[in-house]
Design an enzyme around this catalytic site. Structure first.
Site, PDB file in Angstrom:
ATOM      1  N   TYR A 259       0.816  -1.220   0.000  1.00  0.00           N
ATOM      2  CA  TYR A 259       0.000   0.000   0.000  1.00  0.00           C
ATOM      3  C   TYR A 259       0.848   1.267   0.000  1.00  0.00           C
ATOM      4  O   TYR A 259       0.466   2.271  -0.586  1.00  0.00           O
ATOM      5  CB  TYR A 259      -0.883   0.036   1.254  1.00  0.00           C
ATOM      6  CG  TYR A 259      -2.216  -0.632   1.105  1.00  0.00           C
ATOM      7  CD1 TYR A 259      -2.310  -1.988   0.825  1.00  0.00           C
ATOM      8  CD2 TYR A 259      -3.396   0.085   1.259  1.00  0.00           C
ATOM      9  CE1 TYR A 259      -3.541  -2.602   0.703  1.00  0.00           C
ATOM     10  CE2 TYR A 259      -4.626  -0.527   1.141  1.00  0.00           C
ATOM     11  CZ  TYR A 259      -4.687  -1.874   0.863  1.00  0.00           C
ATOM     12  OH  TYR A 259      -5.907  -2.472   0.744  1.00  0.00           O
TER      13      TYR A 259
ATOM     14  N   LYS B 106       2.353 -15.196   2.964  1.00  0.00           N
ATOM     15  CA  LYS B 106       2.614 -15.929   1.717  1.00  0.00           C
ATOM     16  C   LYS B 106       4.115 -16.202   1.666  1.00  0.00           C
ATOM     17  O   LYS B 106       4.821 -15.849   0.711  1.00  0.00           O
ATOM     18  CB  LYS B 106       2.124 -15.080   0.523  1.00  0.00           C
ATOM     19  CG  LYS B 106       2.140 -15.794  -0.826  1.00  0.00           C
ATOM     20  CD  LYS B 106       1.069 -16.862  -0.998  1.00  0.00           C
ATOM     21  CE  LYS B 106       1.278 -17.621  -2.292  1.00  0.00           C
ATOM     22  NZ  LYS B 106       0.372 -18.780  -2.420  1.00  0.00           N
TER      23      LYS B 106
ATOM     24  N   ASP C  40      -3.742 -18.004   0.719  1.00  0.00           N
ATOM     25  CA  ASP C  40      -4.711 -18.695  -0.156  1.00  0.00           C
ATOM     26  C   ASP C  40      -5.491 -19.744   0.635  1.00  0.00           C
ATOM     27  O   ASP C  40      -6.715 -19.856   0.542  1.00  0.00           O
ATOM     28  CB  ASP C  40      -4.029 -19.295  -1.402  1.00  0.00           C
ATOM     29  CG  ASP C  40      -2.747 -20.061  -1.097  1.00  0.00           C
ATOM     30  OD1 ASP C  40      -2.270 -20.025   0.053  1.00  0.00           O
ATOM     31  OD2 ASP C  40      -2.195 -20.700  -2.025  1.00  0.00           O
TER      32      ASP C  40
ATOM     33  N   ASP D 107      -7.049  -6.687   4.099  1.00  0.00           N
ATOM     34  CA  ASP D 107      -8.116  -5.996   3.363  1.00  0.00           C
ATOM     35  C   ASP D 107      -9.035  -7.026   2.708  1.00  0.00           C
ATOM     36  O   ASP D 107     -10.263  -6.976   2.841  1.00  0.00           O
ATOM     37  CB  ASP D 107      -7.486  -5.095   2.299  1.00  0.00           C
ATOM     38  CG  ASP D 107      -8.528  -4.369   1.455  1.00  0.00           C
ATOM     39  OD1 ASP D 107      -9.511  -3.866   2.040  1.00  0.00           O
ATOM     40  OD2 ASP D 107      -8.366  -4.308   0.222  1.00  0.00           O
TER      41      ASP D 107
ATOM     42  N   ASP E  47     -13.172  -8.438   3.968  1.00  0.00           N
ATOM     43  CA  ASP E  47     -14.395  -8.387   3.146  1.00  0.00           C
ATOM     44  C   ASP E  47     -15.008  -9.781   3.063  1.00  0.00           C
ATOM     45  O   ASP E  47     -16.225  -9.954   3.135  1.00  0.00           O
ATOM     46  CB  ASP E  47     -14.089  -7.898   1.711  1.00  0.00           C
ATOM     47  CG  ASP E  47     -14.299  -6.391   1.537  1.00  0.00           C
ATOM     48  OD1 ASP E  47     -14.029  -5.642   2.501  1.00  0.00           O
ATOM     49  OD2 ASP E  47     -14.737  -5.964   0.443  1.00  0.00           O
TER      50      ASP E  47
HETATM   51  C1  IPM Z   1     -10.693  -0.568   3.358  1.00  0.00           C
HETATM   52  C2  IPM Z   1     -10.634  -0.027   1.949  1.00  0.00           C
HETATM   53  C3  IPM Z   1      -9.375   0.791   1.749  1.00  0.00           C
HETATM   54  C4  IPM Z   1      -8.189  -0.167   1.868  1.00  0.00           C
HETATM   55  C5  IPM Z   1      -9.269   1.569   0.427  1.00  0.00           C
HETATM   56  C6  IPM Z   1     -10.455   2.460   0.195  1.00  0.00           C
HETATM   57  C7  IPM Z   1      -8.026   2.386   0.379  1.00  0.00           C
HETATM   58  O1  IPM Z   1     -10.760  -1.056   1.024  1.00  0.00           O
HETATM   59  O2  IPM Z   1     -10.648   0.228   4.306  1.00  0.00           O
HETATM   60  O3  IPM Z   1     -10.829  -1.781   3.524  1.00  0.00           O
HETATM   61  O4  IPM Z   1      -7.825  -0.827   0.895  1.00  0.00           O
HETATM   62  O5  IPM Z   1      -7.637  -0.251   2.964  1.00  0.00           O
HETATM   63 MN    MN Z   2     -11.318  -2.953   1.917  1.00  0.00          MN
END
Ligand code: IPM
Ligand code: MN
Ligand code: NAD
Length: 347
Positions: free
Chosen positions: A136, A186, A218, A242, A246
């Site tokens: 990042y 990884k 993975d 990240d 999700d």
């Molecule tokens: C999160 C988002 C951010 C990240 C983006 C918007 C920069 O996806 O907070 O999870 O990748 O950290």
């Molecule tokens: Mn995110």
């Protein structure tokens, strides 16, 4: 109790409004909310996604409640002007290196996740995501090779002190929970990950009570849907965290349910839902505000030590769901405001 409120773009303002109502309902002595512009909204108003005024407000506060940033109409801008730079800039400028993303299945939602109920019902995990390093924040660019082909490149790296400090957060979190820590990397391919693993093993010596395991990312993605109940605390880098968070959100039902805390050393923190600005549903009153409301609960707990108030908010959200009040993300019909009303009522 000065709290900066940065609502941002898309559904950011809609969900933040409901979290603010919840905070105000608690009538906390000294509560002061100060709004600031971030993201695309700030770019259009001030020419920058993270204006100096906003950073100043952040620094003058004890904590930040953050909505979301992201606006496709800004995707053509140079990277440093894009909305996402607001959240990345705040994380970096304020030293918010430790991102806590808890995922727990709510009673009554076991049938609504994309997993079988008997699998989903066992989920009670915490992802500890490093937030100030990795690919990042490495150098990046676009170059043209000798043969004329364009090449994009991004540098991934972790220095040992960066790994060490997030490893400590992971081990300490595990000590306060089920004493199990799974480090996700990884290391079979990446040097960055090999160092990560070596340093986590070194830090483990200070936490003999914690059972440490290692898993490749993975496999971790697979195990999260196969048997998520095996996880207590997961510690991982910025990019893997990240993605896995999700995924964890859908394992418990919806991305509209997952809150997060981004912490510096000490009690300062930024609190935000893990989701983004959801341009597909923005402005329609359809967004689930629960992730942001639960982020406000984390704010009270981590930055102000208000455990009882945090638990009250969490109980009100759980009660709302148990009473069958759900947004479209969970197959229900309740809108953003209606969900906010229901939580406030139950407080
Ligand atoms: C999160 C988002 C951010 C990240 C983006 C918007 C920069 O996806 O907070 O999870 O990748 O950290
Ligand atoms: Mn995110
Ligand atoms: P997203 O999280 O915004 O949306 C993904 C999907 O989930 C969409 O279908 C959306 O409608 C749904 N969703 C998200 N939050 C919801 C909620 N509260 N209630 C109901 N449904 C919800 O991710 P994306 O579409 O990949 O990204 C959109 C924008 O948000 C991009 O510009 C991205 O960079 C940005 N983003 C910002 C943050 C942040 O501010 N921390 C986090 C993630 C993405």
């Amino acid at each position: 109790m000065r709290i900066a409120v940065f609502a941002g773009d898309g559904i950011g303002p809609e969900v933040t409004e409901q979290a603010v109502r919840v905070l105000e309902k608690l009538e906390l002595p000294g509560l002061e909310l100060v709004e600031g512009d971030v993201g695309g909204a700030a770019y259009y108003k001030h020419g920058h996604p993270l204006p100096a005024e906003t950073l100043e407000i952040a620094r003058s506060a004890k904590a930040i409640l953050f909505g979301a940033v992201g606006d496709f109409s800004c995707d053509h801008l140079e990277r440093h002007l894009r909305p996402e730079q607001a959240i990345l800039g705040l994380r970096k400028e304020l030293g918010l290196f430790a991102n806590l993303r808890p995922a727990q299945v709510f009673a009554g939602l076991e049938d609504l996740t994309t997993l079988r109920p008997e699998v989903a019902s066992k989920i009670d995990l915490l992802i500890v995501r490093e937030l100030n390093g990795d690919v990042y924040f490495g150098e990046k660019g676009l170059r043209t090779l000798e043969d004329g082909r364009r090449q994009g490149w991004d540098m991934m790296s972790y220095a040992e002190d960066e790994v060490r400090r997030i490893a400590h957060v992971g081990f300490k979190a595990a000590m306060g929970r089920g004493k199990k820590l799974c480090s996700v990397d990884k290391a079979n391919v990446l040097e960055t990950s090999q160092l990560w693993r070596d340093v986590v093993i070194e830090v483990a010596k200070e936490y003999p009570e914690v059972e440490l395991t290692h898993m490749y990312v993975d496999n971790a993605a697979m195990q999260l849907v196969k048997n998520p109940g095996q996880f207590d605390v997961i510690v991982t880098g910025n990019l893997f965290g990240d993605i896995l968070s999700d995924q964890a959100s859908m394992c418990v039902g919806s991305i509209g349910l997952l809150a997060s805390a981004s912490l510096a050393e000490g009690t300062y923190g930024l609190y935000e839902p893990i989701h983004g600005s959801a341009p597909d549903i923005a402005g329609k009153g359809l967004a689930n505000p629960m992730a942001t409301i639960l982020s406000a609960a984390m704010l009270l707990r981590h930055s102000f030590g208000l455990e009882a108030e945090a638990a009250r908010i969490e109980a009100a959200v759980a009660r709302t769901l148990a009473d069958g009040i759900k947004g479209g993300d969970l197959g229900g019909t309740a809108g953003t405001r209606e969900i906010g009303d229901a939580v406030v009522e139950r407080l």
